[in-house]
Design a protein around this motif. Structure first.
Motif, PDB file in Angstrom:
ATOM      1  N   ASP A 338      69.003  64.835  83.032  1.00 31.57           N
ATOM      2  CA  ASP A 338      67.804  65.535  82.553  1.00 31.57           C
ATOM      3  C   ASP A 338      66.882  64.487  81.652  1.00 31.57           C
ATOM      4  OD1 ASP A 338      69.856  65.583  80.578  1.00 31.57           O
ATOM      5  OD2 ASP A 338      69.130  67.438  79.534  1.00 31.57           O
ATOM      6  N   ILE A 339      65.597  65.114  81.691  1.00 24.50           N
ATOM      7  CA  ILE A 339      64.700  64.131  80.825  1.00 24.50           C
ATOM      8  C   ILE A 339      63.532  65.075  80.423  1.00 24.50           C
ATOM      9  CG2 ILE A 339      63.227  63.192  82.712  1.00 24.50           C
ATOM     10  CD1 ILE A 339      63.815  60.432  81.623  1.00 24.50           C
ATOM     11  N   THR A 340      62.904  64.478  79.494  1.00 24.91           N
ATOM     12  CA  THR A 340      61.607  65.252  79.167  1.00 24.91           C
ATOM     13  C   THR A 340      60.281  64.459  78.891  1.00 24.91           C
ATOM     14  OG1 THR A 340      60.714  66.741  77.417  1.00 24.91           O
ATOM     15  CG2 THR A 340      61.872  64.994  76.744  1.00 24.91           C
ATOM     16  N   THR A 341      59.186  65.077  78.814  1.00 25.05           N
ATOM     17  CA  THR A 341      57.858  64.295  78.779  1.00 25.05           C
ATOM     18  C   THR A 341      57.321  64.479  77.581  1.00 25.05           C
ATOM     19  OG1 THR A 341      56.757  66.048  80.059  1.00 25.05           O
ATOM     20  CG2 THR A 341      57.757  64.216  81.428  1.00 25.05           C
ATOM     21  N   VAL A 342      56.108  63.595  77.242  1.00 30.68           N
ATOM     22  CA  VAL A 342      55.211  63.996  76.016  1.00 30.68           C
ATOM     23  C   VAL A 342      54.554  65.400  76.115  1.00 30.68           C
ATOM     24  CG1 VAL A 342      53.307  63.146  75.035  1.00 30.68           C
ATOM     25  CG2 VAL A 342      54.660  61.404  75.962  1.00 30.68           C
ATOM     26  N   PRO A 354      53.218  77.564  64.413  1.00 37.18           N
ATOM     27  CA  PRO A 354      53.352  76.168  63.565  1.00 37.18           C
ATOM     28  C   PRO A 354      52.567  76.095  62.610  1.00 37.18           C
ATOM     29  CG  PRO A 354      51.378  76.298  65.430  1.00 37.18           C
ATOM     30  CD  PRO A 354      52.201  77.629  65.426  1.00 37.18           C
ATOM     31  N   GLU A 355      52.965  75.229  61.474  1.00 32.75           N
ATOM     32  CA  GLU A 355      52.334  75.159  60.343  1.00 32.75           C
ATOM     33  C   GLU A 355      51.846  73.858  60.322  1.00 32.75           C
ATOM     34  OE1 GLU A 355      55.410  75.480  57.382  1.00 32.75           O
ATOM     35  OE2 GLU A 355      55.702  77.752  57.898  1.00 32.75           O
ATOM     36  N   PHE A 356      50.531  73.591  60.027  1.00 30.34           N
ATOM     37  CA  PHE A 356      49.876  72.364  60.390  1.00 30.34           C
ATOM     38  C   PHE A 356      49.906  71.494  58.961  1.00 30.34           C
ATOM     39  CE2 PHE A 356      48.218  74.924  63.281  1.00 30.34           C
ATOM     40  CZ  PHE A 356      47.951  74.230  64.458  1.00 30.34           C
ATOM     41  N   ASP A 357      51.154  71.647  58.292  1.00 30.29           N
ATOM     42  CA  ASP A 357      51.347  70.719  56.874  1.00 30.29           C
ATOM     43  C   ASP A 357      52.494  70.031  56.868  1.00 30.29           C
ATOM     44  OD1 ASP A 357      52.501  73.175  56.533  1.00 30.29           O
ATOM     45  OD2 ASP A 357      52.011  73.509  54.647  1.00 30.29           O
ATOM     46  N   ASN A 358      53.314  70.074  58.066  1.00 33.87           N
ATOM     47  CA  ASN A 358      54.735  69.174  58.146  1.00 33.87           C
ATOM     48  C   ASN A 358      54.571  68.384  59.233  1.00 33.87           C
ATOM     49  OD1 ASN A 358      55.840  70.721  60.529  1.00 33.87           O
ATOM     50  ND2 ASN A 358      55.309  72.554  59.338  1.00 33.87           N
ATOM     51  N   PRO A 359      55.677  67.605  59.206  1.00 35.15           N
ATOM     52  CA  PRO A 359      55.509  66.269  60.110  1.00 35.15           C
ATOM     53  C   PRO A 359      55.958  66.985  61.491  1.00 35.15           C
ATOM     54  CG  PRO A 359      56.803  65.718  58.205  1.00 35.15           C
ATOM     55  CD  PRO A 359      56.407  67.074  57.961  1.00 35.15           C
ATOM     56  N   ARG A 360      56.697  68.070  61.736  1.00 36.22           N
ATOM     57  CA  ARG A 360      57.183  68.716  62.995  1.00 36.22           C
ATOM     58  C   ARG A 360      55.782  69.085  63.890  1.00 36.22           C
ATOM     59  NH1 ARG A 360      57.296  73.548  65.134  1.00 36.22           N
ATOM     60  NH2 ARG A 360      58.925  73.921  66.956  1.00 36.22           N
ATOM     61  N   THR A 361      54.979  69.552  63.254  1.00 35.38           N
ATOM     62  CA  THR A 361      53.815  70.106  63.941  1.00 35.38           C
ATOM     63  C   THR A 361      52.668  68.845  63.967  1.00 35.38           C
ATOM     64  OG1 THR A 361      53.853  72.010  63.053  1.00 35.38           O
ATOM     65  CG2 THR A 361      51.756  71.740  63.972  1.00 35.38           C
ATOM     66  N   LEU A 362      52.605  68.077  63.030  1.00 37.55           N
ATOM     67  CA  LEU A 362      51.859  66.882  63.159  1.00 37.55           C
ATOM     68  C   LEU A 362      52.175  66.057  64.247  1.00 37.55           C
ATOM     69  CD1 LEU A 362      50.977  66.551  59.339  1.00 37.55           C
ATOM     70  CD2 LEU A 362      49.451  67.588  61.078  1.00 37.55           C
ATOM     71  N   SER A 363      53.525  65.846  64.570  1.00 36.42           N
ATOM     72  CA  SER A 363      53.777  64.848  65.302  1.00 36.42           C
ATOM     73  C   SER A 363      53.199  65.161  66.927  1.00 36.42           C
ATOM     74  CB  SER A 363      55.479  64.828  65.451  1.00 36.42           C
ATOM     75  OG  SER A 363      55.756  66.201  66.000  1.00 36.42           O
ATOM     76  N   ALA A 364      53.083  66.718  67.025  1.00 31.48           N
ATOM     77  CA  ALA A 364      52.287  66.789  68.523  1.00 31.48           C
ATOM     78  C   ALA A 364      50.981  65.975  68.519  1.00 31.48           C
ATOM     79  CB  ALA A 364      52.161  68.356  68.488  1.00 31.48           C
ATOM     80  N   PHE A 365      50.292  66.007  67.492  1.00 27.38           N
ATOM     81  CA  PHE A 365      48.968  65.154  67.411  1.00 27.38           C
ATOM     82  C   PHE A 365      49.128  63.839  67.690  1.00 27.38           C
ATOM     83  CE2 PHE A 365      48.045  69.169  65.196  1.00 27.38           C
ATOM     84  CZ  PHE A 365      46.822  69.735  65.753  1.00 27.38           C
ATOM     85  N   ALA A 366      50.178  63.282  66.969  1.00 28.43           N
ATOM     86  CA  ALA A 366      50.376  61.828  67.360  1.00 28.43           C
ATOM     87  C   ALA A 366      50.870  61.467  68.880  1.00 28.43           C
ATOM     88  CB  ALA A 366      51.534  61.274  66.304  1.00 28.43           C
ATOM     89  N   LEU A 367      51.526  62.414  69.173  1.00 24.46           N
ATOM     90  CA  LEU A 367      51.922  62.291  70.617  1.00 24.46           C
ATOM     91  C   LEU A 367      50.696  62.382  71.644  1.00 24.46           C
ATOM     92  CD1 LEU A 367      55.214  64.365  70.946  1.00 24.46           C
ATOM     93  CD2 LEU A 367      55.113  61.758  70.942  1.00 24.46           C
ATOM     94  N   GLY A 368      49.803  63.273  71.350  1.00 29.10           N
ATOM     95  CA  GLY A 368      48.593  63.613  72.067  1.00 29.10           C
ATOM     96  C   GLY A 368      47.676  62.255  72.036  1.00 29.10           C
ATOM     97  N   ALA A 369      47.589  61.767  70.593  1.00 30.55           N
ATOM     98  CA  ALA A 369      46.851  60.499  70.417  1.00 30.55           C
ATOM     99  C   ALA A 369      47.306  59.295  71.138  1.00 30.55           C
ATOM    100  CB  ALA A 369      46.681  60.376  68.920  1.00 30.55           C
ATOM    101  N   ALA A 370      48.729  59.061  71.297  1.00 24.52           N
ATOM    102  CA  ALA A 370      49.302  58.065  71.885  1.00 24.52           C
ATOM    103  C   ALA A 370      49.046  57.894  73.286  1.00 24.52           C
ATOM    104  CB  ALA A 370      50.465  58.086  71.522  1.00 24.52           C
ATOM    105  N   LEU A 371      49.333  59.391  73.839  1.00 22.68           N
ATOM    106  CA  LEU A 371      48.947  59.446  75.169  1.00 22.68           C
ATOM    107  C   LEU A 371      47.508  59.304  75.605  1.00 22.68           C
ATOM    108  CD1 LEU A 371      50.576  60.340  77.784  1.00 22.68           C
ATOM    109  CD2 LEU A 371      49.826  62.748  77.557  1.00 22.68           C
ATOM    110  N   PHE A 372      46.601  59.675  74.815  1.00 27.83           N
ATOM    111  CA  PHE A 372      45.110  59.334  75.009  1.00 27.83           C
ATOM    112  C   PHE A 372      44.737  58.073  75.094  1.00 27.83           C
ATOM    113  CE2 PHE A 372      41.017  58.515  73.407  1.00 27.83           C
ATOM    114  CZ  PHE A 372      40.168  59.366  74.506  1.00 27.83           C
ATOM    115  N   VAL A 373      45.224  57.184  74.355  1.00 31.18           N
ATOM    116  CA  VAL A 373      45.160  55.836  74.184  1.00 31.18           C
ATOM    117  C   VAL A 373      45.639  54.874  75.464  1.00 31.18           C
ATOM    118  CG1 VAL A 373      45.718  53.480  72.947  1.00 31.18           C
ATOM    119  CG2 VAL A 373      44.920  55.673  71.698  1.00 31.18           C
ATOM    120  N   VAL A 374      47.070  55.479  75.764  1.00 27.83           N
ATOM    121  CA  VAL A 374      47.641  54.841  77.082  1.00 27.83           C
ATOM    122  C   VAL A 374      46.846  55.110  78.336  1.00 27.83           C
ATOM    123  CG1 VAL A 374      49.887  55.017  78.344  1.00 27.83           C
ATOM    124  CG2 VAL A 374      50.125  54.841  76.017  1.00 27.83           C
ATOM    125  N   THR A 375      46.572  56.480  78.529  1.00 25.91           N
ATOM    126  CA  THR A 375      45.681  56.973  79.475  1.00 25.91           C
ATOM    127  C   THR A 375      44.449  56.081  79.859  1.00 25.91           C
ATOM    128  OG1 THR A 375      46.758  59.107  79.528  1.00 25.91           O
ATOM    129  CG2 THR A 375      45.026  58.842  80.909  1.00 25.91           C
TER     130      THR A 375
END
Length: 396
Positions: A338-342, A354-375
């Motif tokens: 088994d495996i997962t994706t961004v 989600p609370e937009f003031d903790n690293p857990r939720t903000l990491s989703a935006f970092a993943l989206g930005a990194a995927l955007f740059v790669v694409t």
């Protein structure tokens, strides 16, 4: 309804003024109707856009937008004169509306990029988060804010997309070649709609098919391969075959994107000029040689665009991965695990409250930005390849 009424009122007003002043209209009566209709529509759309960006009470919007439409229709109807060319005014209004639509698309893209940048900056400014860990870390456990190494997520994303393209690219291209060059008109009328039906199936249905049919078969295959390799490894297991696997998700995802490749590739192949095909056949080339040396090189830019669209579709898929590949961040090259994706992790992080003031939720935006740059990087590379190939065959 207001716009349709304004259209009819504009035509009637133009006809009435023409009779009163005994003058022929300088434009067709339909342009006077369109002028009033656009006069009611354009300010209403602008006001709705302003209400979307700024907090305005819903009851004010519900009352204000119809009043703005009526006022715009009345104003434009009062501007109607038989001697005034409404065709030029209508074309000018349409031009400005098209420019505004393009501007909205640009501003929306700009807003998406800015939101990703700002939230990603907040993520990297959080305590216990480092850019080196995010881009090079091998462990992901964002739910507990313990580890933010995104390498397993990006590896899983491209690993599953690679498996899907191994299925979709050759099958879709061969289907397109057959439909465009070998199939009779009757066969084409039957096969092409059947292929395109696959594109209309919801992804959740593909997910059910993957977890109920494909995943058990893939696991049995993995166990059989492990039984064959176990004696060669001193009786030790070589592979780990799990109920959910990257191979199951990749296979089903490849089936899902076959219509994207075949339909677009077929359209591209049919745009190759017939004089090139007839010239190749006229000098004694077989149909296969004509496809290999003439049609495919000339159609390469379009085929590359089709493959790029299929790749983007595979990278952005979520439901099939959740149901067939799992949600565990697992850095492994074993397709039977088994495996997962961004995208799956972004959904998991944003699910609930989600609370937009903790690293857990903000990491989703970092993943989206990194995927955007790669694409975006892959888009630039593919565009460079397409431009280079187009210049090579520009004289054909």
């Amino acid at each position: 309804m207001i716009v349709f009424t304004a259209f009819l009122a504009g035509r009637l007003q133009a006809a009435r003024l023409s009779r009163v002043h005994s003058r022929q209209l300088s434009s067709l009566s339909v342009y006077y109707g369109w002028y009033c209709a656009l006069g009611a529509l354009a300010p209403t759309m602008l006001a709705g856009l302003i209400a979307w960006f700024f907090p305005i009470r819903p009851d004010v919007v519900a009352v204000g937008l119809p009043l703005i439409a009526v006022a715009g229709a009345i104003y434009t109807c009062m501007q109607i004169r038989p001697e005034v060319s409404m065709q030029l005014r209508v074309e000018r209004l349409i031009k400005w509306m098209l420019m505004a639509s393009g501007g909205v698309a640009v501003l929306t893209t700009f807003g998406i990029v800015l939101s990703l940048i700002f939230e990603t900056a907040r993520f990297f400014a959080s305590d216990g988060v480092s850019a080196s860990e995010f881009f090079f870390g091998l462990e992901w456990s964002a739910q507990t804010s313990a580890a933010f190494g995104a390498v397993p997520l990006f590896f899983g994303t491209f690993f599953i997309a690679f498996i899907a393209l191994l299925i979709a690219a050759p099958v879709g291209l061969f289907c397109a070649i057959y439909l465009s060059e070998y199939a009779s008109p009757r066969q084409r009328r039957v096969l092409k709609p059947v292929l395109e039906i696959l594109a209309g199936i919801p992804t959740v249905v593909y997910g059910f098919f993957a977890i109920l049919v494909v995943a058990p078969l893939v696991r049995q295959l993995g166990l059989a391969v492990n039984d064959v390799l176990r004696p060669l490894n001193g009786g030790m297991d070589v592979l780990t075959a799990q109920p959910k696997s990257a191979l199951a998700a990749g296979l089903v995802m490849g089936i899902m994107i076959i219509p994207f490749v075949s339909s677009l590739s077929d359209d591209v192949l049919r745009t190759v000029p017939k004089k090139l095909k007839n010239g190749a056949l006229g000098v004694g080339a077989t149909r296969a040689e004509m496809m290999k040396h003439i049609v495919l090189p000339v159609a390469f830019p379009g085929l590359m665009a089709a493959m790029l669209l299929a790749t983007s579709r595979a990278i952005g898929e979520t439901m099939i991965v959740v149901m067939a590949a799992g949600e565990r961040a697992n850095l492994t090259a074993n397709p039977f695990e088994d495996i997962t994706t961004v995208t799956v992790q972004i959904v998991a992080l944003m699910t609930g409250d989600p609370e937009f003031d903790n690293p857990r939720t903000l990491s989703a935006f970092a993943l989206g930005a990194a995927l955007f740059v790669v694409t975006l990087f892959f888009n630039f590379v593919s565009q460079w390849i397409v431009d280079r190939q187009r210049k090579r065959y520009a004289g054909l």
